[in-house]
Motif scaffolding. Structure first.
Motif, PDB file in Angstrom:
ATOM      1  N   GLN A   1      41.620  45.650  33.236  1.00  0.00           N
ATOM      2  CA  GLN A   1      41.665  45.159  34.736  1.00  0.00           C
ATOM      3  C   GLN A   1      41.592  43.655  34.784  1.00  0.00           C
ATOM      4  O   GLN A   1      40.799  43.052  33.960  1.00  0.00           O
ATOM      5  CB  GLN A   1      40.502  45.968  35.199  1.00  0.00           C
ATOM      6  CG  GLN A   1      40.330  45.600  36.846  1.00  0.00           C
ATOM      7  CD  GLN A   1      39.134  46.547  37.378  1.00  0.00           C
ATOM      8  OE1 GLN A   1      38.043  46.210  37.661  1.00  0.00           O
ATOM      9  NE2 GLN A   1      39.568  47.818  37.736  1.00  0.00           N
ATOM     10  N   GLU A   2      42.183  43.381  35.929  1.00  0.00           N
ATOM     11  CA  GLU A   2      42.317  41.781  36.056  1.00  0.00           C
ATOM     12  C   GLU A   2      41.076  41.484  36.633  1.00  0.00           C
ATOM     13  O   GLU A   2      40.143  41.897  37.417  1.00  0.00           O
ATOM     14  CB  GLU A   2      43.525  41.356  37.064  1.00  0.00           C
ATOM     15  CG  GLU A   2      43.823  39.801  36.768  1.00  0.00           C
ATOM     16  CD  GLU A   2      45.032  39.654  37.570  1.00  0.00           C
ATOM     17  OE1 GLU A   2      45.701  38.302  36.995  1.00  0.00           O
ATOM     18  OE2 GLU A   2      45.520  40.232  38.373  1.00  0.00           O
ATOM     19  N   ARG A   3      40.643  40.326  36.026  1.00  0.00           N
ATOM     20  CA  ARG A   3      39.461  39.199  36.508  1.00  0.00           C
ATOM     21  C   ARG A   3      39.464  39.076  38.129  1.00  0.00           C
ATOM     22  O   ARG A   3      40.600  38.821  38.561  1.00  0.00           O
ATOM     23  CB  ARG A   3      39.349  38.060  35.693  1.00  0.00           C
ATOM     24  CG  ARG A   3      38.056  37.349  36.028  1.00  0.00           C
ATOM     25  CD  ARG A   3      38.073  36.090  35.134  1.00  0.00           C
ATOM     26  NE  ARG A   3      36.450  35.546  35.144  1.00  0.00           N
ATOM     27  CZ  ARG A   3      36.278  34.499  34.314  1.00  0.00           C
ATOM     28  NH1 ARG A   3      37.262  33.876  33.458  1.00  0.00           N
ATOM     29  NH2 ARG A   3      35.120  33.901  34.511  1.00  0.00           N
ATOM     30  N   VAL A   4      38.346  39.099  38.886  1.00  0.00           N
ATOM     31  CA  VAL A   4      38.513  39.048  40.355  1.00  0.00           C
ATOM     32  C   VAL A   4      37.356  37.797  40.601  1.00  0.00           C
ATOM     33  O   VAL A   4      36.469  37.556  39.823  1.00  0.00           O
ATOM     34  CB  VAL A   4      37.971  40.150  41.138  1.00  0.00           C
ATOM     35  CG1 VAL A   4      38.899  41.295  40.838  1.00  0.00           C
ATOM     36  CG2 VAL A   4      36.490  40.724  40.650  1.00  0.00           C
ATOM     37  N   PRO A   5      37.647  37.013  41.478  1.00  0.00           N
ATOM     38  CA  PRO A   5      36.476  36.024  41.867  1.00  0.00           C
ATOM     39  C   PRO A   5      35.008  36.730  42.096  1.00  0.00           C
ATOM     40  O   PRO A   5      34.884  37.887  42.971  1.00  0.00           O
ATOM     41  CB  PRO A   5      37.218  35.319  43.217  1.00  0.00           C
ATOM     42  CG  PRO A   5      38.693  35.909  43.197  1.00  0.00           C
ATOM     43  CD  PRO A   5      38.598  37.019  42.439  1.00  0.00           C
ATOM     44  N   THR A   6      34.151  36.298  41.545  1.00  0.00           N
ATOM     45  CA  THR A   6      32.786  36.957  41.719  1.00  0.00           C
ATOM     46  C   THR A   6      31.896  35.884  42.745  1.00  0.00           C
ATOM     47  O   THR A   6      32.018  34.600  42.452  1.00  0.00           O
ATOM     48  CB  THR A   6      32.188  37.124  40.144  1.00  0.00           C
ATOM     49  OG1 THR A   6      32.059  36.009  39.583  1.00  0.00           O
ATOM     50  CG2 THR A   6      32.901  38.075  39.589  1.00  0.00           C
ATOM     51  N   ALA A   7      30.799  36.444  43.304  1.00  0.00           N
ATOM     52  CA  ALA A   7      30.223  35.756  44.055  1.00  0.00           C
ATOM     53  C   ALA A   7      28.895  35.388  43.326  1.00  0.00           C
ATOM     54  O   ALA A   7      28.312  36.346  42.394  1.00  0.00           O
ATOM     55  CB  ALA A   7      29.856  36.590  45.253  1.00  0.00           C
ATOM     56  N   ARG A   8      28.176  34.289  43.504  1.00  0.00           N
ATOM     57  CA  ARG A   8      27.067  34.053  42.773  1.00  0.00           C
ATOM     58  C   ARG A   8      26.078  33.026  43.943  1.00  0.00           C
ATOM     59  O   ARG A   8      26.484  32.393  44.651  1.00  0.00           O
ATOM     60  CB  ARG A   8      27.157  33.141  41.713  1.00  0.00           C
ATOM     61  CG  ARG A   8      27.783  33.894  40.421  1.00  0.00           C
ATOM     62  CD  ARG A   8      27.851  33.157  39.229  1.00  0.00           C
ATOM     63  NE  ARG A   8      28.555  34.017  38.125  1.00  0.00           N
ATOM     64  CZ  ARG A   8      27.826  34.473  37.290  1.00  0.00           C
ATOM     65  NH1 ARG A   8      26.406  34.473  37.438  1.00  0.00           N
ATOM     66  NH2 ARG A   8      28.310  35.223  36.244  1.00  0.00           N
ATOM     67  N   GLU A   9      24.924  33.537  43.738  1.00  0.00           N
ATOM     68  CA  GLU A   9      23.938  32.704  44.695  1.00  0.00           C
ATOM     69  C   GLU A   9      22.444  32.715  43.981  1.00  0.00           C
ATOM     70  O   GLU A   9      22.163  33.013  43.160  1.00  0.00           O
ATOM     71  CB  GLU A   9      23.815  33.410  46.123  1.00  0.00           C
ATOM     72  CG  GLU A   9      24.785  33.774  46.948  1.00  0.00           C
ATOM     73  CD  GLU A   9      24.519  34.279  48.331  1.00  0.00           C
ATOM     74  OE1 GLU A   9      23.244  34.361  48.523  1.00  0.00           O
ATOM     75  OE2 GLU A   9      25.352  34.915  48.875  1.00  0.00           O
TER      76      GLU A   9
END
Length: 450
Positions: A383-391
């Motif tokens: 599976q292709e990497r997706v933009p991930t969210a970080r906080e």
């Protein structure tokens, strides 16, 4: 507005008295509400996840559009052996999927795991078989709402919460009415069924308490406690009309022959079971390979195809031979070998983060071994990497301190008959935002300025 709101919340926590009183109430609430997973605090954070109203509305629309496409995969797969091959169903899973559950929906209750960033909204997988977290999220909402820091925060920001258990009960009753073909003559009795000793046992207790408070006799039972006799499924003296199945097919198969009552009652249509065994069709992670493969594009509407392309990551079954990458013909294994930094390898049918290889976290030798293992297993996906969210979140340490740390933020909308009705968020300091792998969860509040 969102970063401003988060900063305001964190500023409030600098008031030591406010922070400590909130922490004390959080701990009391978690214990009282049984928000414990496998013996540990399920929400080890002193802030919920905030999502802007307009962002959640957009996410809801995307989820529901993708869900309509998923239902079409189910409709096509029921009568198409080649599509069942692509999804990776075993022979016994196919036999179970052929049994008509008595209602149309493939997975009345489901969860889409996703990442919401400023520039993207991306899915990583679907839990279409037995999604956990609905009752946990309800309890977490109630706890966080009561915290002094949240009450102070609510003076400036308007907060909207969800309630999943009423939707889950309504869904069970709607499925039961469709199953009967008429309105029931009495209130149906509900059994929550899973193996004994599961880490989600506390959530089952939250559901049972709610169902019974709403007037529906309920019980928590394991497959070995069930008996199918004289056309009725029972757990002791308790006669069952609806099975809220939290039992995974993979965990039932090894004991199915020795403990067949659940299957026998389901096959005889003596119970309405939600989700049914048919949900296995879309629970396989290869579902995303079908959604993103041009060969199956004719199944979907123009809007569904555009939504899939924008929000579902490119996915393929790992095998030798030719494939395609957005219209470009590729040798799949060469492509995987060369794109380590942008790819993940994961088993088609597992949970809890088991067996996942994250390309950008391992070296070339480790990646080559991962490809070899995936091929040897025979049921892996790339599976292709997706933009991930970080906080940044105020995390609670083992010695009771508050430590501001960056967390991976996995937003998990919960669908009830194809409509988003609730959500929660999983947090983790690692690349896997999975409670089974050591992460935690917080409630998701929709936020707007007063």
């Amino acid at each position: 507005m969102l970063s401003e709101a988060v900063n305001h919340y964190h500023e409030l926590l600098k008031d030591r008295e406010l922070a400590q009183s909130s922490l004390a109430l959080l701990d009391q609430g978690l214990e009282r509400a049984k928000l414990i997973f496998g013996g540990r605090r399920l929400s080890p954070y002193l802030r919920p996840h905030f999502v802007r109203e307009e962002d959640f509305a957009r996410a809801r629309g995307i989820c529901e559009t993708v869900w309509s496409a998923i239902e079409k995969v189910k409709d096509a797969a029921v009568g198409d052996e080649s599509l069942l091959d692509e999804l990776g169903l075993t022979e016994v899973e196919r036999e179970l999927a052929k049994i008509d559950p008595g209602y149309r929906a493939v997975s009345p209750t489901a969860r889409l795991d996703s990442f919401l960033t400023e520039s993207a909204y991306s899915f990583v997988e679907l839990n279409g078989e037995s999604p956990a977290g609905i009752a946990y999220a309800d309890a977490a909402f109630e706890i966080f709402e009561s915290l002094p820091v949240m009450k102070r925060f609510a003076e400036t920001y308007q907060l909207q919460r969800f309630q999943g258990r009423p939707l889950m009960l309504k869904l069970l009753l709607d499925c039961y009415e469709e199953f009967l073909g008429r309105k029931p003559e009495r209130r149906p009795q509900i059994a929550i069924v899973d193996l004994k000793g599961m880490p989600t046992q506390k959530e089952f207790e939250l559901f049972r308490e709610y169902f019974e408070a709403e007037g529906h006799p309920s019980i928590i039972a394991s497959p070995d406690e069930l008996e199918f006799r004289n056309g009725r499924l029972r757990a002791g003296d308790f006669e069952i009309d609806i099975v809220y199945k939290r039992l995974l097919v993979n965990e039932y198969l090894p004991i199915m022959t020795q403990q067949p009552a659940l299957l026998d009652a389901y096959r005889a249509r003596a119970i309405c079971m939600v989700n049914s065994f048919r949900s296995k069709l879309i629970h396989k992670k290869a579902l995303f390979a079908v959604l993103t493969d041009a060969r199956y594009a004719p199944l979907f509407s123009k809007n569904e195809r555009a939504t899939i392309r924008g929000h579902v990551p490119w996915t393929r079954r790992v095998r030798s031979g030719q494939s395609d990458y957005f219209g470009e013909s590729i040798d799949l294994l060469e492509f995987i070998g060369e794109r380590r930094e942008q790819l993940v390898l994961k088993p088609n049918d597992d949970y809890g983060g088991h067996g996942i290889y994250i390309g950008w976290n391992i070296d070339e030798i480790g990646w080559d071994e991962a490809i070899h293992n995936a091929l040897g297993n025979g049921d892996y996906l790339v599976q292709e990497r997706v933009p991930t969210a970080r906080e940044i979140f105020p995390a609670l340490t083992a010695d009771g301190r508050i430590e501001f740390t960056e967390q991976l933020v996995d937003l998990d909308p919960l669908l009830f008959n194809g409509k988003v009705g609730s959500a929660f968020t999983r947090l983790s300091s690692s690349e896997l935002a999975n409670v089974s792998s050591g992460g935690g969860m917080v409630p998701t509040f929709i936020i707007s300025k007063r």
